[in-house]
Design a protein around this motif. Sequence first.
Motif, PDB file in Angstrom:
ATOM      1  N   THR A  79       0.834  -1.209   0.000  1.00  0.00           N
ATOM      2  CA  THR A  79       0.000   0.000   0.000  1.00  0.00           C
ATOM      3  C   THR A  79       0.865   1.254   0.000  1.00  0.00           C
ATOM      4  O   THR A  79       0.632   2.191  -0.770  1.00  0.00           O
ATOM      5  CB  THR A  79      -0.928   0.007   1.219  1.00  0.00           C
ATOM      6  OG1 THR A  79      -1.764  -1.156   1.181  1.00  0.00           O
ATOM      7  CG2 THR A  79      -1.803   1.256   1.239  1.00  0.00           C
ATOM      8  N   ALA A  80       1.867   1.280   0.874  1.00  0.00           N
ATOM      9  CA  ALA A  80       2.764   2.439   0.947  1.00  0.00           C
ATOM     10  C   ALA A  80       3.469   2.668  -0.386  1.00  0.00           C
ATOM     11  O   ALA A  80       3.612   3.815  -0.846  1.00  0.00           O
ATOM     12  CB  ALA A  80       3.786   2.241   2.064  1.00  0.00           C
ATOM     13  N   ALA A  81       3.889   1.587  -1.040  1.00  0.00           N
ATOM     14  CA  ALA A  81       4.583   1.716  -2.319  1.00  0.00           C
ATOM     15  C   ALA A  81       3.661   2.267  -3.397  1.00  0.00           C
ATOM     16  O   ALA A  81       4.050   3.145  -4.177  1.00  0.00           O
ATOM     17  CB  ALA A  81       5.155   0.356  -2.741  1.00  0.00           C
ATOM     18  N   CYS A  82       2.422   1.762  -3.453  1.00  0.00           N
ATOM     19  CA  CYS A  82       1.486   2.240  -4.471  1.00  0.00           C
ATOM     20  C   CYS A  82       1.155   3.709  -4.264  1.00  0.00           C
ATOM     21  O   CYS A  82       1.104   4.489  -5.227  1.00  0.00           O
ATOM     22  CB  CYS A  82       0.215   1.395  -4.454  1.00  0.00           C
ATOM     23  SG  CYS A  82      -0.899   1.759  -5.823  1.00  0.00           S
ATOM     24  N   VAL A  83       0.940   4.109  -3.016  1.00  0.00           N
ATOM     25  CA  VAL A  83       0.650   5.513  -2.719  1.00  0.00           C
ATOM     26  C   VAL A  83       1.814   6.403  -3.142  1.00  0.00           C
ATOM     27  O   VAL A  83       1.628   7.456  -3.768  1.00  0.00           O
ATOM     28  CB  VAL A  83       0.344   5.688  -1.216  1.00  0.00           C
ATOM     29  CG1 VAL A  83       0.329   7.171  -0.833  1.00  0.00           C
ATOM     30  CG2 VAL A  83      -0.999   5.049  -0.873  1.00  0.00           C
ATOM     31  N   LEU A  84       3.041   5.982  -2.814  1.00  0.00           N
ATOM     32  CA  LEU A  84       4.226   6.780  -3.143  1.00  0.00           C
ATOM     33  C   LEU A  84       4.390   6.947  -4.650  1.00  0.00           C
ATOM     34  O   LEU A  84       4.566   8.067  -5.153  1.00  0.00           O
ATOM     35  CB  LEU A  84       5.471   6.115  -2.550  1.00  0.00           C
ATOM     36  CG  LEU A  84       6.816   6.737  -2.951  1.00  0.00           C
ATOM     37  CD1 LEU A  84       6.921   8.169  -2.433  1.00  0.00           C
ATOM     38  CD2 LEU A  84       7.974   5.885  -2.439  1.00  0.00           C
TER      39      LEU A  84
END
Length: 433
Positions: free
Chosen positions: A91-96
């Motif tokens: 999730t953090a990677a997709c948001v970034l």
Amino acid sequence: MRSSLADSVARREFFGWAMYDFANSGYTTVVITAVFNAYFVGVVAAGQPWATLAWTSALSVSYALAMLLSPLVGAYADAHAAKKRLLAWTTAACVLFTATLYGVGPGDVALGVLLLILSNVAYSLGETLVAAFLPELARGEAVGRVSGWGWSLGYFGGLLTLGACLAYVQFAQSHGATAAEFVPATMLITAAVFALASLPTFLFLRERALPQAHPHGVWRTAFGRLGQTLHHVRRYQDLFRFLLSVVFYSAGIQAVIVLAAVYAQEAMGFSTQDSIKLILVVNVTAALGAFFLGHVQDRLGHRPTLSLTLLGWLVMIYLAYTADTPQRFWLAANVAGLCLGASQSIGRALVGLLSPASRRAEFFGLWGLAVRLSAILGPMTYGLLTWLTHNDHRLALLLTGGYFLAGLVLLWWVNIPRGLRAAVAAEEAWRHA
């Protein structure tokens, strides 16, 4: 609702799980379906003859990577009881990476392709991980409706994100901004909604799985478990027949999702605002389709209900191919919406039913592999056909519709009761091994 959830599952936990569908739908709606795809083809790549093929090729690379990683990530999650932890990282990677799409402007084809690949791989892995929680949350006889509730809520998340983007686009255009100026900002809106709306997932969703032994090392164990699953493929003949059907009918679905706005603008002459409004309405019909047909499948049966939605997709292809007015194309798009939510929700529910309980993350990884393979086949077929036919989008859509027919034929080789018995027998064998 209470009677549809497992005994140890509180309503707020279901809410947390369903909110992930709400959160991540903005990514697919804005980046893949409605805004960034048309922006990439028309502005970043300046409408070159290879622009649509470049877009579909970038997506195909991302789905190929996700296809290779999903089963391994699922096996790792089972071995470590790490579904929730891995979901947080993806999730953090997709948001970034979604937020960094803000920096993609005219001519930045390579940068746009790189960030699209990274964000979509992260999204795809997260989608597979969160799906693996479904059988833990729902009672066996209610898995269809619980899946449908989550999927329908997801479309409202797409509506929220797309609506916020439309409001900003209209504001920016009223002040004389161009697409190169207002589209990048919609990437920041999408990333922010994803991050905020996913918080209930990590606050309320529980990791119920227990770590499993891996005496030979984590990754060696993951490869070994995946190899064992593939080696015993004949035990799950109906699950794998269904996954083969998924590959084909999802190829058609993925082509529609990825190229909806491109088709609307290139074949029907829609503006960016028109396309966004169309997708907004389609998200409503998709939510209704997922919700109501989720109840229908638990009564009528999974295979008959899915067959009805595939027939609906064939009707949609005919309507869109022959559309000569905006009104007829709007009708085709809303037929697609009703079928979209239902067919994806039913597919997720069936994988949960046909998977052994202790290896659900691993088997959902195989489902992720099938879906990602379809996401390569469908858009690439469409992209190649538009290139070979000198941008004849109508013919490309008609020919990719053949994937729905192939999926429908393959679906009738699947015996659901036999598949359920195989999953139960396999689970008993592993418990006593």
